[in-house]
Design a protein around this motif. Sequence first.
Motif, PDB file in Angstrom:
ATOM      1  N   GLY A   1       5.219  15.886 -29.653  1.00  0.00           N
ATOM      2  CA  GLY A   1       5.374  16.322 -31.038  1.00  0.00           C
ATOM      3  C   GLY A   1       6.449  17.375 -31.222  1.00  0.00           C
ATOM      4  N   THR A   2       6.475  17.928 -32.425  1.00  0.00           N
ATOM      5  CA  THR A   2       7.468  18.932 -32.805  1.00  0.00           C
ATOM      6  C   THR A   2       6.775  20.105 -33.481  1.00  0.00           C
ATOM      7  OG1 THR A   2       9.142  17.211 -33.122  1.00  0.00           O
ATOM      8  CG2 THR A   2       9.549  19.311 -34.209  1.00  0.00           C
ATOM      9  N   HIS A   3       7.251  21.302 -33.203  1.00  0.00           N
ATOM     10  CA  HIS A   3       6.784  22.502 -33.900  1.00  0.00           C
ATOM     11  C   HIS A   3       8.002  23.077 -34.618  1.00  0.00           C
ATOM     12  CE1 HIS A   3       4.046  25.878 -34.599  1.00  0.00           C
ATOM     13  NE2 HIS A   3       5.142  26.616 -34.544  1.00  0.00           N
ATOM     14  N   VAL A   4       7.895  23.229 -35.938  1.00  0.00           N
ATOM     15  CA  VAL A   4       9.019  23.691 -36.742  1.00  0.00           C
ATOM     16  C   VAL A   4       8.925  25.193 -36.969  1.00  0.00           C
ATOM     17  CG1 VAL A   4      10.201  23.469 -38.964  1.00  0.00           C
ATOM     18  CG2 VAL A   4       9.227  21.435 -37.864  1.00  0.00           C
ATOM     19  N   LEU A   5      10.022  25.875 -36.671  1.00  0.00           N
ATOM     20  CA  LEU A   5      10.176  27.290 -37.005  1.00  0.00           C
ATOM     21  C   LEU A   5      11.044  27.319 -38.256  1.00  0.00           C
ATOM     22  CD1 LEU A   5      11.008  28.687 -33.437  1.00  0.00           C
ATOM     23  CD2 LEU A   5       8.773  28.441 -34.536  1.00  0.00           C
TER      24      LEU A   5
ATOM     25  N   GLY B   1      -1.153  34.392 -29.281  1.00  0.00           N
ATOM     26  CA  GLY B   1      -1.106  33.262 -28.358  1.00  0.00           C
ATOM     27  C   GLY B   1       0.176  32.467 -28.395  1.00  0.00           C
ATOM     28  N   GLY B   2       1.093  32.806 -29.283  1.00  0.00           N
ATOM     29  CA  GLY B   2       2.371  32.106 -29.345  1.00  0.00           C
ATOM     30  C   GLY B   2       2.299  30.793 -30.093  1.00  0.00           C
ATOM     31  N   PHE B   3       3.307  29.957 -29.885  1.00  0.00           N
ATOM     32  CA  PHE B   3       3.414  28.675 -30.563  1.00  0.00           C
ATOM     33  C   PHE B   3       3.028  27.549 -29.605  1.00  0.00           C
ATOM     34  CE2 PHE B   3       7.309  30.918 -32.434  1.00  0.00           C
ATOM     35  CZ  PHE B   3       6.597  31.469 -33.482  1.00  0.00           C
ATOM     36  N   VAL B   4       2.244  26.607 -30.088  1.00  0.00           N
ATOM     37  CA  VAL B   4       1.903  25.426 -29.304  1.00  0.00           C
ATOM     38  C   VAL B   4       2.754  24.267 -29.820  1.00  0.00           C
ATOM     39  CG1 VAL B   4       0.114  23.770 -28.683  1.00  0.00           C
ATOM     40  CG2 VAL B   4      -0.444  26.208 -28.883  1.00  0.00           C
ATOM     41  N   ILE B   5       3.485  23.626 -28.910  1.00  0.00           N
ATOM     42  CA  ILE B   5       4.238  22.423 -29.253  1.00  0.00           C
ATOM     43  C   ILE B   5       3.424  21.261 -28.687  1.00  0.00           C
ATOM     44  CG2 ILE B   5       6.451  21.247 -29.201  1.00  0.00           C
ATOM     45  CD1 ILE B   5       7.668  23.912 -28.159  1.00  0.00           C
ATOM     46  N   PRO B   6       2.848  20.424 -29.572  1.00  0.00           N
ATOM     47  CA  PRO B   6       1.970  19.361 -29.073  1.00  0.00           C
ATOM     48  C   PRO B   6       2.719  18.328 -28.230  1.00  0.00           C
ATOM     49  CG  PRO B   6       2.388  19.085 -31.423  1.00  0.00           C
ATOM     50  CD  PRO B   6       3.018  20.387 -31.017  1.00  0.00           C
TER      51      PRO B   6
ATOM     52  N   ASN C   1       8.722  18.561 -28.104  1.00  0.00           N
ATOM     53  CA  ASN C   1       8.124  18.424 -26.778  1.00  0.00           C
ATOM     54  C   ASN C   1       8.163  16.948 -26.397  1.00  0.00           C
ATOM     55  OD1 ASN C   1       6.513  18.297 -24.512  1.00  0.00           O
ATOM     56  ND2 ASN C   1       4.737  19.271 -25.441  1.00  0.00           N
ATOM     57  N   THR C   2       8.978  16.599 -25.414  1.00  0.00           N
ATOM     58  CA  THR C   2       9.101  15.214 -24.975  1.00  0.00           C
ATOM     59  C   THR C   2       8.088  14.869 -23.887  1.00  0.00           C
ATOM     60  OG1 THR C   2      10.769  15.788 -23.314  1.00  0.00           O
ATOM     61  CG2 THR C   2      11.564  15.172 -25.518  1.00  0.00           C
ATOM     62  N   GLY C   3       7.259  15.839 -23.488  1.00  0.00           N
ATOM     63  CA  GLY C   3       6.311  15.641 -22.402  1.00  0.00           C
ATOM     64  C   GLY C   3       4.964  15.102 -22.845  1.00  0.00           C
ATOM     65  N   ASP C   4       4.087  14.928 -21.851  1.00  0.00           N
ATOM     66  CA  ASP C   4       2.749  14.381 -22.076  1.00  0.00           C
ATOM     67  C   ASP C   4       1.677  15.451 -22.213  1.00  0.00           C
ATOM     68  OD1 ASP C   4       3.783  11.803 -21.882  1.00  0.00           O
ATOM     69  OD2 ASP C   4       3.469  11.731 -19.707  1.00  0.00           O
ATOM     70  N   SER C   5       2.053  16.733 -22.134  1.00  0.00           N
ATOM     71  CA  SER C   5       1.101  17.838 -22.250  1.00  0.00           C
ATOM     72  C   SER C   5       1.612  18.842 -23.272  1.00  0.00           C
ATOM     73  CB  SER C   5       0.948  18.562 -20.909  1.00  0.00           C
ATOM     74  OG  SER C   5       0.480  17.681 -19.926  1.00  0.00           O
ATOM     75  N   ASP C   6       0.681  19.529 -23.938  1.00  0.00           N
ATOM     76  CA  ASP C   6       1.072  20.593 -24.863  1.00  0.00           C
ATOM     77  C   ASP C   6       1.881  21.647 -24.112  1.00  0.00           C
ATOM     78  OD1 ASP C   6      -0.442  19.240 -26.726  1.00  0.00           O
ATOM     79  OD2 ASP C   6      -1.998  20.779 -26.877  1.00  0.00           O
ATOM     80  N   VAL C   7       2.798  22.289 -24.815  1.00  0.00           N
ATOM     81  CA  VAL C   7       3.636  23.348 -24.263  1.00  0.00           C
ATOM     82  C   VAL C   7       3.383  24.603 -25.086  1.00  0.00           C
ATOM     83  CG1 VAL C   7       6.039  24.081 -23.995  1.00  0.00           C
ATOM     84  CG2 VAL C   7       5.391  21.753 -23.407  1.00  0.00           C
ATOM     85  N   HIS C   8       3.326  25.778 -24.428  1.00  0.00           N
ATOM     86  CA  HIS C   8       3.040  27.041 -25.100  1.00  0.00           C
ATOM     87  C   HIS C   8       4.223  28.004 -24.986  1.00  0.00           C
ATOM     88  CE1 HIS C   8      -0.877  25.303 -24.051  1.00  0.00           C
ATOM     89  NE2 HIS C   8      -1.240  25.790 -25.217  1.00  0.00           N
TER      90      HIS C   8
ATOM     91  N   SER D   1       9.325  24.191 -19.757  1.00  0.00           N
ATOM     92  CA  SER D   1      10.659  24.219 -20.350  1.00  0.00           C
ATOM     93  C   SER D   1      11.404  22.896 -20.191  1.00  0.00           C
ATOM     94  CB  SER D   1      11.485  25.351 -19.746  1.00  0.00           C
ATOM     95  OG  SER D   1      11.620  25.170 -18.341  1.00  0.00           O
ATOM     96  N   ASP D   2      11.059  22.110 -19.166  1.00  0.00           N
ATOM     97  CA  ASP D   2      11.748  20.839 -18.921  1.00  0.00           C
ATOM     98  C   ASP D   2      11.545  19.831 -20.047  1.00  0.00           C
ATOM     99  OD1 ASP D   2      12.621  21.808 -16.481  1.00  0.00           O
ATOM    100  OD2 ASP D   2      11.074  20.770 -15.322  1.00  0.00           O
ATOM    101  N   SER D   3      10.453  19.940 -20.791  1.00  0.00           N
ATOM    102  CA  SER D   3      10.157  18.939 -21.815  1.00  0.00           C
ATOM    103  C   SER D   3      10.502  19.402 -23.234  1.00  0.00           C
ATOM    104  CB  SER D   3       8.683  18.542 -21.748  1.00  0.00           C
ATOM    105  OG  SER D   3       7.861  19.631 -22.071  1.00  0.00           O
ATOM    106  N   VAL D   4      11.137  20.567 -23.376  1.00  0.00           N
ATOM    107  CA  VAL D   4      11.433  21.086 -24.714  1.00  0.00           C
ATOM    108  C   VAL D   4      12.900  20.870 -25.081  1.00  0.00           C
ATOM    109  CG1 VAL D   4      11.503  23.153 -26.163  1.00  0.00           C
ATOM    110  CG2 VAL D   4       9.574  22.761 -24.632  1.00  0.00           C
ATOM    111  N   VAL D   5      13.102  20.283 -26.267  1.00  0.00           N
ATOM    112  CA  VAL D   5      14.436  20.089 -26.829  1.00  0.00           C
ATOM    113  C   VAL D   5      14.496  20.940 -28.097  1.00  0.00           C
ATOM    114  CG1 VAL D   5      16.048  18.426 -27.830  1.00  0.00           C
ATOM    115  CG2 VAL D   5      14.556  17.736 -25.923  1.00  0.00           C
TER     116      VAL D   5
END
Length: 184
Positions: free
Chosen positions: A109-113, A101-106, A62-69, A36-40
């Motif tokens: 990168g950005t994942h658009v809803l 499995g939900g949404f992966v935010i690379p 996702n402002t981080g260096d790893s994918d977020v789920h 959650s810390d890397s999601v805007v």
Amino acid sequence: MNLSRRTSTLMAALSVTGLILTGCSSNEPAAAAKESDSVVVREQWVKAADSGMTAAFAELQNTGDSDVHVVGASSPASSRMELHEMATGADGAMMMRPKEGGFVIPAGGTHVLAAGGDHLMLMDVTSPLTPGADTEFTLEFEDASSTTFTAQVRDFAGAQENYEPGTMNMNMDGSATPAPAHGG
């Protein structure tokens, strides 16, 4: 002798400094970053509805260096929510369904809803969502962390997110048509 005494004093001082620094260090590992810390969350909004079902949309960066789920969502505006996607059914028609499995935010990168794509589905609106009002949402991540954001309610006539498992298919233009009797 003077040089020897200075050298001894210097060595003793360095030894004490090393012990002090070692005593100040911690053997405990640094706390791991939460997903959650890397999601805007940006451009968030929810489709107005008096009751029943509706959907929420946003850009998840996702402002981080790893994918977020993202594995779940909740809101006081609905007693039950699901993460949804639009996908091609067995008959070739577009249909809305829960996103396995939900949404992966690379990473980075950005994942658009968006209407007609992935979205947050409010399955049972608990009170009217009127244009101009704000409502709160919480995204839940795979590592059990979460982030909360506020979305503005807007009027929107496109992408009718009607949902009755096995009974409705969503068309690309947002209209709904009955699904085949086998539910596909």
